[in-house]
Design an enzyme around this catalytic site. Structure first.
Site, PDB file in Angstrom:
ATOM      1  N   SER A  59       4.527 -16.990 -22.541  1.00 21.67           N
ATOM      2  CA  SER A  59       5.675 -16.094 -22.424  1.00 21.67           C
ATOM      3  C   SER A  59       5.242 -14.676 -22.078  1.00 21.67           C
ATOM      4  O   SER A  59       5.831 -14.012 -21.215  1.00 21.67           O
ATOM      5  CB  SER A  59       6.468 -16.081 -23.738  1.00 21.67           C
ATOM      6  OG  SER A  59       7.036 -17.340 -24.011  1.00 21.67           O
ATOM      7  N   GLY A  88       9.956 -23.265 -15.920  1.00 20.24           N
ATOM      8  CA  GLY A  88      11.319 -22.911 -16.265  1.00 20.24           C
ATOM      9  C   GLY A  88      11.458 -21.443 -16.637  1.00 20.24           C
ATOM     10  O   GLY A  88      12.399 -20.762 -16.218  1.00 20.24           O
ATOM     11  N   ARG A 141      16.731 -29.262 -14.352  1.00 25.69           N
ATOM     12  CA  ARG A 141      17.076 -28.382 -15.465  1.00 25.69           C
ATOM     13  C   ARG A 141      18.189 -27.417 -15.080  1.00 25.69           C
ATOM     14  O   ARG A 141      18.231 -26.914 -13.953  1.00 25.69           O
ATOM     15  CB  ARG A 141      15.831 -27.602 -15.925  1.00 25.69           C
ATOM     16  CG  ARG A 141      14.728 -28.523 -16.413  1.00 25.69           C
ATOM     17  CD  ARG A 141      13.488 -27.767 -16.831  1.00 25.69           C
ATOM     18  NE  ARG A 141      13.714 -26.957 -18.027  1.00 25.69           N
ATOM     19  CZ  ARG A 141      12.779 -26.192 -18.587  1.00 25.69           C
ATOM     20  NH1 ARG A 141      11.575 -26.138 -18.046  1.00 25.69           N
ATOM     21  NH2 ARG A 141      13.044 -25.495 -19.661  1.00 25.69           N
ATOM     22  N   SER A 196      18.729 -18.364 -26.553  1.00 26.97           N
ATOM     23  CA  SER A 196      17.808 -18.530 -25.432  1.00 26.97           C
ATOM     24  C   SER A 196      17.178 -17.198 -25.070  1.00 26.97           C
ATOM     25  O   SER A 196      17.847 -16.285 -24.575  1.00 26.97           O
ATOM     26  CB  SER A 196      18.537 -19.103 -24.209  1.00 26.97           C
ATOM     27  OG  SER A 196      17.678 -19.082 -23.077  1.00 26.97           O
ATOM     28  N   GLN A 224      15.164 -16.881 -22.669  1.00 30.10           N
ATOM     29  CA  GLN A 224      15.143 -16.827 -21.215  1.00 30.10           C
ATOM     30  C   GLN A 224      16.410 -16.193 -20.666  1.00 30.10           C
ATOM     31  O   GLN A 224      16.362 -15.362 -19.757  1.00 30.10           O
ATOM     32  CB  GLN A 224      14.955 -18.230 -20.645  1.00 30.10           C
ATOM     33  CG  GLN A 224      13.598 -18.842 -20.944  1.00 30.10           C
ATOM     34  CD  GLN A 224      13.470 -20.262 -20.421  1.00 30.10           C
ATOM     35  OE1 GLN A 224      14.399 -20.807 -19.831  1.00 30.10           O
ATOM     36  NE2 GLN A 224      12.317 -20.870 -20.634  1.00 30.10           N
ATOM     37  N   ASP A 236       9.627 -25.078 -28.868  1.00 28.00           N
ATOM     38  CA  ASP A 236       8.646 -25.823 -28.073  1.00 28.00           C
ATOM     39  C   ASP A 236       7.704 -26.662 -28.929  1.00 28.00           C
ATOM     40  O   ASP A 236       6.952 -27.483 -28.398  1.00 28.00           O
ATOM     41  CB  ASP A 236       7.814 -24.861 -27.222  1.00 28.00           C
ATOM     42  CG  ASP A 236       8.605 -24.297 -26.060  1.00 28.00           C
ATOM     43  OD1 ASP A 236       9.515 -24.984 -25.573  1.00 28.00           O
ATOM     44  OD2 ASP A 236       8.313 -23.157 -25.642  1.00 28.00           O
TER      45      ASP A 236
END
Length: 450
Positions: free
Chosen positions: A29, A101, A129, A174, A176, A327
């Site tokens: 990340s 992703g 996805r 999320s 992301q 994860d």
């Protein structure tokens, strides 16, 4: 693994105790974000300890395609000559993110507020996805999107001449989505606000602050995180050291906990409070896990994780902990296979839309190796302590974490475990086999360096 790579079956064999002191690759990340924000700064940044995996290398290629100069020195230090906000170049061809992703969703945020046209593609797994959760707020800012049905790759975006700042409540937990909105807000005039009902990893907020952005984080009366970013700053170049990835550290840590006689130290692991849910959970299960030598680097806390083989006990993992370990559930399920009693893991809806349907993939892998489990729509219950664990073949579905999790099972099981594709491991953990071999793990069939 890129969509052009060939599958590579691997077998993990029960063997010796796992012992030694090791370091895992840099945090994925933080590696993604280091390259991206360095590319948006004005001047030269340096990044040490970067994860040189396929995912991160795809992000590096993307930033090059957008105009930044990104180079690796002989000493392994990366330099990034940033081009500044508002100065991105329109790519000459499509940008291929492979299996990344995080990379593609954060890149969508960056280009979505720039008046250039960009087309993104990915491998078969990434193309399944959903991207809608990122594209929806970008559309609110004025971004034009052309995508396959269901907002999936391949897709093209063109940012507006003047993006509109927005106030956006993240509908799902999320990091992301949050990060994509904040990165888009960098090039929008005014203040972009993200409201986060459930806290997620905060690397983007910390790193933006380090690069000189005007960003504040506070709690509202409902206990939600409210993040405000003033757009169009001049980001200042930084010298960054990337700490060890706790998601990668999870594999040798769990392997040592469930393999008799093991005694292992994993050094320099990121200890961000939004990333350590697995360590908390393992301790609640009875793991002999100690965090030593705690210190700070680049605004992030790091430490050494010392683990010894432990008799684990099944527990119920709080659903609200899921964002801090999303994860790690596949390898936690493997740990639960060796624990006494049942381990119940609720709040796992997000696993349905990872590199694979991870919830289903984990359940099928457990069943193939003699472990009893119950798969719900958003939860998994594992009954551990079986007499014969292992002996099965696992379908990875192009998912690196499924591959590594079940190889961990094979190292501690009663019989070997086969996974159908170990090449995908390069997505996040280059050198996985070599590292596991260095502490006593026996994994056959992985080509050198993968």
């Amino acid at each position: 693994m890129s969509h052009a790579s060939s599958p590579l079956p691997l077998t993990a064999n029960p063997g010796k105790p796992l012992k030694g002191r090791i370091s895992v690759p840099g945090d994925k990340s933080i590696s993604h974000r280091s390259i991206m924000l360095s590319a948006l700064a004005v001047g030269r940044s340096t990044v040490r300890g970067i994860l040189e995996s396929e995912d991160v290398l795809n992000t590096i290629a993307a930033m090059r395609a957008l105009g930044a100069r990104v180079e690796r020195n002989d000493d392994g230090i990366w330099t990034v000559d940033g081009i500044g906000l508002g100065s991105l170049l329109e790519p000459e061809s499509v940008i291929d993110f492979g299996n990344a992703g995080t990379g593609v969703r954060l890149a969508l945020g960056i280009v979505g507020s720039h008046p250039i046209a960009t087309t993104f593609v990915g491998d078969a797994s990434l193309s399944r996805r959903p991207m809608g959760r990122v594209l929806d707020p970008l559309r609110m800012m004025g971004t034009q999107v052309v995508a396959r049905s269901g907002d999936r790759l391949p897709l093209s975006v063109r940012g507006p001449e003047t993006p509109s700042p927005l106030t956006y409540r993240v509908p799902v937990a999320s990091a992301q989505v949050k990060s994509a909105v904040l990165l888009a807000g960098l090039n929008a005039p005014g203040v972009t606000t993200v409201i986060e009902p459930v806290p997620t990893r905060d690397h983007t907020e910390k790193m933006l602050k380090g690069f000189g952005a005007d960003i504040t984080v506070e709690l509202n009366d409902a206990g939600e995180r409210v993040i405000r970013l003033v757009g169009q700053p001049t980001l200042k170049p930084q010298d960054i050291t990337v700490p060890g990835d706790p998601s990668s550290a999870a594999f040798p840590i769990v392997a040592a906990l469930i393999t008799p006689g093991s005694d292992l130290v994993v050094e320099d692991v990121l200890l961000n409070e939004h990333r350590t849910g697995l360590f908390t959970t393992l301790k609640e299960m009875g793991a002999n896990l100690e965090i030593e030598n705690i210190r700070e680097t680049g605004g992030e806390e790091i430490g050494d994780i010392h683990v010894r083989h432990s008799a684990l006990q099944g527990i119920t993992v709080p659903a609200e902990r899921a964002p801090s370990m999303i994860d790690e559930y596949p390898v936690l399920a493997v740990a639960a296979s060796f624990a006494r009693g049942e381990t119940h893991m609720p709040g796992l809806a997000e696993l349905r839309v990872k590199e694979s349907d991870r919830l289903a993939a984990v359940a099928r892998g457990l069943e193939a190796n003699g472990v009893s489990c119950r798969e719900g729509e958003t939860d998994l219950t594992v009954t551990g302590g079986g007499n014969r664990i292992g002996g099965g073949s696992v379908t990875t579905h192009l998912d690196h974490r499924i591959a590594m999790s079940f190889l961990v099972m094979g190292l501690a099981g009663h019989e070997p475990v086969l996974v159908d594709d170990g090449a995908v491991i390069a997505t996040s953990f280059p050198g996985f086999r070599e590292l596991m071999r260095s502490i006593g793990g026996e994994i056959d069939g992985l080509r050198e360096g993968a």
